[in-house]
Write an enzyme that holds these catalytic residues in place. Structure first.
Site, PDB file in Angstrom:
ATOM      1  CB  VAL A  77      53.537  50.715  34.105  1.00  0.00           C
ATOM      2  CG1 VAL A  77      53.119  51.952  33.313  1.00  0.00           C
ATOM      3  CG2 VAL A  77      53.512  49.488  33.217  1.00  0.00           C
TER       4      VAL A  77
ATOM      5  CB  CYS B 212      30.553  40.461  48.983  1.00  0.00           C
ATOM      6  SG  CYS B 212      31.109  40.492  50.690  1.00  0.00           S
TER       7      CYS B 212
ATOM      8  CB  CYS C 292      36.830  42.733  49.083  1.00  0.00           C
ATOM      9  SG  CYS C 292      35.849  41.439  49.873  1.00  0.00           S
TER      10      CYS C 292
ATOM     11  CG  ASP D  11      41.098  46.052  42.644  1.00  0.00           C
ATOM     12  OD1 ASP D  11      40.000  45.490  42.491  1.00  0.00           O
ATOM     13  OD2 ASP D  11      41.980  45.622  43.414  1.00  0.00           O
TER      14      ASP D  11
ATOM     15  CB  ALA E  29      33.130  38.121  41.959  1.00  0.00           C
TER      16      ALA E  29
ATOM     17  CB  THR F 271      35.129  41.676  44.064  1.00  0.00           C
ATOM     18  OG1 THR F 271      34.244  41.458  42.955  1.00  0.00           O
ATOM     19  CG2 THR F 271      34.471  42.597  45.064  1.00  0.00           C
TER      20      THR F 271
ATOM     21  CB  ALA G   6      42.755  38.957  39.705  1.00  0.00           C
TER      22      ALA G   6
END
Lengths: 122, 431
Positions: B107, B375, B194, B332, B343, B341, B42
């Site tokens: 990587v 969340c 999360c 992350d 978001a 997350t 993401a």
């Protein structure tokens, strides 16, 4: 909410609905065009828009009210998921889509109905 | 003159020229920088999209061997049996923007001194700026007796491992509800992505059991890793209340250490020693750590709470590496409190991109990230609490008309219908 703007909202809708967004928008435009054409035609023959407008408004309201309890199924939930006022409001807003379609069709239908036609042709 | 300073100087001239001709403050940078993004999750894809648009002259290279892209926020819905794995599975290729080179390799080494990353096929790629967005590693093996291949068997579920495992977890939940018995839930002790998901799956199991008129046949126990169920106090109080109302038992300071899948026994580390619990169903959430390539590099924290698991040292407001200022950690892998997350990524990416654009255009980077994370806590099928908070644990609701601690269908609507579109728009740099 500062990051929400019309452009990002459009992209979110587009990414959510994909090609269906264009199909829905096209249908909405066609419906609007039909409503305007019906209204113009009725005005041209001397009819009033009051009756079709009221009929469309009532049908839209009734369909939206009924569909409010169907909308949760669209989200894989059941009507019992609606609990707070904000839930009902948003479900009703979503239900206004089928309501508006029904209202638009009603408007076109009632616009072409006989009383004003008879008046204009007699 | 060092290359980075030269680039900044050249870009500043370009930006000044651009501003004069357009009359608009530059939101782009003309810098011809070499930018490497490690990871096409993401964060990596969202970075690639925004950087491509805002730094049109930069050479942008995305490195990731993974071809599939998973909409991870949807894994809970797959495990609830509402979505299918296909609903959360896409192709990275569909989101890599034009003009970005995608090297389909992993990587394996970061050398920030030499400003080089090395891939598993031995390719060495130089950069002026590096964005590390590798995501994290699910360390199932850190739980003795546990293996990913066990998910869906012997009453073991785990929604984190991927769409297929989430679907297998859905089947395991359904079987457990029909068979009855004791269900164990919980979360690991360290940082995790999360952190609401373990609670969500507990609520979903409770709700599905009630709908099947089988709630009396199942006993649900949540083993919290800490003295609280959730790190944000008002949310913790609310979840405690819901657990009490729904007769979900809670143990505190229990961290899963081992499972015996054959005997269906789980061992937890607690302050008073190891505790073993029998189960018929268990939802395993693995410890989460930085991937080896990051852990073995100079990039992680050297000390402190985030050092042990190899999270990348980063300023929590700018996500910039303090020792290697041309390195940023996003998503992350970033060693910041909270923020694991999608978001968080949505808010992190514009900060780091706008700051780099400003810097390479010769102005002062001013954007900061406040730790925003979100969340949508599913509390039943059709109901959720839209919980958003920042580094300080302060609730930061985006929508003034949605109460964050109220179970609402409208929050569920956002979870079930809204998030995926917003996520995809984020990957394309449009939201």
């Amino acid at each position: 909410m500062s990051d929400f703007n019309p452009v990002s909202l459009f992209y979110i809708l587009y990414e959510s609905f994909g090609v269906w967004l264009w199909i829905l928008l096209t249908l909405a435009v066609l419906l609007l065009a039909g409503v305007f054409a019906s209204a113009r035609k009725r005005l041209r023959v001397g009819g009033s828009l009051k009756r079709p407008f009221i009929a469309a408004f009532v049908v839209c309201g009734v369909v939206a009210a009924l569909m409010t309890f169907v909308v949760p199924y669209w989200t894989l939930a059941s009507p019992s998921a609606l609990s707070a006022g904000i839930d009902y409001l948003f479900a009703f807003l979503a239900a206004l889509i089928p309501g508006a379609i029904a209202g638009g069709i009603t408007f076109m239908f009632v616009s072409r109905m006989c009383p004003p036609c008879r008046t204009s042709t007699s | 003159m060092r290359r980075r300073e030269f680039l900044i100087g050249a870009a500043a001239l370009g930006a000044a020229g651009s501003t004069l001709t357009s009359g608009v403050a530059a939101q782009e940078s003309a810098a011809r920088a070499r930018i490497v993004i490690a990871g096409a999750g993401a964060a990596g894809l969202a970075l690639a999209s925004r950087l491509r648009r805002q730094m049109p002259n930069a050479t942008i290279t995305l490195i990731d061997a993974k071809k599939e892209h998973h909409f991870q926020p949807g894994l809970t819905l797959v495990a609830a049996g509402l979505w299918q794995p296909a609903d959360v599975t896409e192709r990275n290729a569909d989101y890599v923007p034009r003009g970005v080179e995608w090297i389909e390799q992993a990587v394996t080494e970061f050398d920030p001194e030499a400003k080089i990353v090395v891939t598993d096929k031995g390719q060495r790629i130089s950069y002026d700026f590096l964005f590390v967005a590798t995501g994290l590693m699910l360390d199932y093996k850190a739980i003795a007796g546990m293996d990913v291949s066990l998910i869906g068997r012997n009453g073991i579920a785990s929604i984190y491992a991927g769409p297929a495992q989430a679907a297998a977890s859905a089947a395991a939940i359904d079987h457990f509800i029909q068979a009855g018995g004791v269900g164990l839930f919980g979360r690991p002790a360290g940082e995790m992505k999360c952190a609401g998901a373990p609670l969500k799956i507990t609520f979903v199991t409770d709700d599905k059991a009630r709908r099947a008129n089988r709630r009396g046949a199942v006993k649900l126990i949540y083993n919290a890793h800490a003295p609280a169920l959730f790190a944000v106090p008002p949310v913790n109080e609310k979840v405690k209340k819901l657990f009490s109302e729904r007769e979900i038992a809670a143990n505190y300071n229990h961290v899963l250490k081992a499972i015996d899948p054959g005997a269906k026994r789980a061992t937890y580390t607690t302050p008073s020693g190891d505790v073993t619990l029998d189960y018929d169903f268990i939802h395993v959430v693995p410890p989460m750590r930085a991937p080896d390539a990051v852990r073995n590099s100079p990039l992680p924290w050297k000390s402190g709470a985030l050092a042990a698991d190899g999270w990348i040292e980063a300023d929590k407001a700018t996500l910039r590496h303090p020792r290697y200022p041309n390195v940023f950690a996003v998503g992350d892998i970033a060693g910041v409190p909270r923020g694991k997350t999608a978001a968080s990524v949505k808010w992190q990416v514009p900060v780091v991109v706008d700051n780099l654009v400003a810097e390479t255009a010769g102005s002062t980077p001013r954007k900061t990230y406040n730790g925003y994370t979100s969340c949508p806590m599913v509390t039943a099928i059709g109901k959720a609490m839209l919980i958003e908070f920042d580094y300080d644990g302060k609730l930061t609701p985006s929508f003034p008309f949605i109460s964050p601690l109220e179970e609402l269908w409208v929050s569920w609507l956002i979870e079930e219908k809204g998030l995926k579109g917003a996520y995809r728009a984020m990957l394309r740099g449009q939201a």
